[in-house]
Design a protein around this motif. Structure first.
Motif, short mmCIF file in Angstrom:
data_model
loop_
_atom_site.label_atom_id
_atom_site.label_comp_id
_atom_site.label_asym_id
_atom_site.label_seq_id
_atom_site.Cartn_x
_atom_site.Cartn_y
_atom_site.Cartn_z
N ASP A 122 0.86 -1.18 0.00
CA ASP A 122 0.00 0.00 0.00
C ASP A 122 0.89 1.24 0.00
N VAL A 123 1.32 1.64 -1.19
CA VAL A 123 2.22 2.79 -1.33
C VAL A 123 1.60 3.84 -2.24
N THR A 124 2.09 5.06 -2.10
CA THR A 124 1.73 6.13 -3.01
C THR A 124 3.03 6.62 -3.65
N ALA A 129 -3.18 1.40 -4.79
CA ALA A 129 -4.57 0.93 -4.71
C ALA A 129 -5.43 1.47 -5.86
N SER A 130 -5.06 2.62 -6.41
CA SER A 130 -5.85 3.20 -7.50
C SER A 130 -5.59 2.49 -8.83
N ASN A 190 5.10 9.32 -5.68
CA ASN A 190 5.15 10.75 -5.98
C ASN A 190 6.04 10.92 -7.21
N GLN A 202 0.61 12.27 -7.75
CA GLN A 202 0.60 11.16 -6.78
C GLN A 202 -0.23 10.03 -7.37
N SER A 214 9.10 -0.74 1.12
CA SER A 214 7.77 -1.34 0.97
C SER A 214 7.79 -2.56 0.05
N ALA A 242 -1.55 6.31 -6.13
CA ALA A 242 -1.66 5.27 -5.10
C ALA A 242 -1.72 3.91 -5.78
#
Length: 166
Positions: free
Chosen positions: A33-35, A47-48, A37, A43, A124, A45
């Motif tokens: 679960d990282v975002t 998850a997106s 940049n 940004q 991560s 994510a």
């Protein structure tokens, strides 16, 4: 009666354990679960990116294998991106941000590029230390493949054709 009960329960317990172990071995790790940049200020994510096949590529501007595979990554991205494929290129922390930005611009990298200046993304993904390293996730965010070293692009195309149902 007691020994008959033991004889009938023992195989059931063994079968249940084997089924449990098989299920555990077949469970694929989920994407962290990282975002990200990006170097252009966006940004993204992880998850997106559900419903897409995602390749997270750890690379560096001074890595010969990374530079060698970049044209093929660009071509693969251009071919499969409209069909649901995404690449996130993660530049290593030791790589100067100015070099990453210059290389990305000079090569007109069409996919998102991020610079992991604080080593958060590397951590991560299990403390990535070698480049190139790639993680490929399915549309549900489950790990399909982890490759250290240059990608086999024929195998990658076969995988993408299967996962994107082409």
């Amino acid at each position: 009666m007691n020994s008959l009960l033991k004889k009938s329960i023992l195989p059931v317990i063994i079968i249940a354990l084997l089924v449990f172990l098989a299920l555990q071995l077949n469970q694929k790790p989920a994407a962290p679960d990282v975002t990200f940049n990006t170097i252009d200020g966006k940004q993204i994510a992880m998850a997106s990116l559900k419903d897409k096949v995602v390749l997270v590529n750890f690379w560096a501007t001074d890595c010969p294998g990374c530079i060698k595979e970049m044209p093929q990554l660009i071509n693969t991205y251009k071919q499969y991106h409209p069909k649901g494929f995404e690449i996130i290129a993660v530049a290593m922390p030791y790589d100067p941000i100015s070099q990453v930005m210059n290389y990305s611009k000079a090569q007109a990298l069409p996919f998102p590029v991020t610079h992991d200046s604080k080593s958060e993304i590397i951590s991560s993904f299990g403390k990535v230390s070698l480049t190139p390293t790639a993680f490929i996730y399915d549309k549900q965010g489950r790990l399909l493949q982890h490759t250290i070293g240059e990608l086999d692009f024929n195998a990658l195309q076969q995988l993408l054709n299967k996962e994107l149902s082409l």
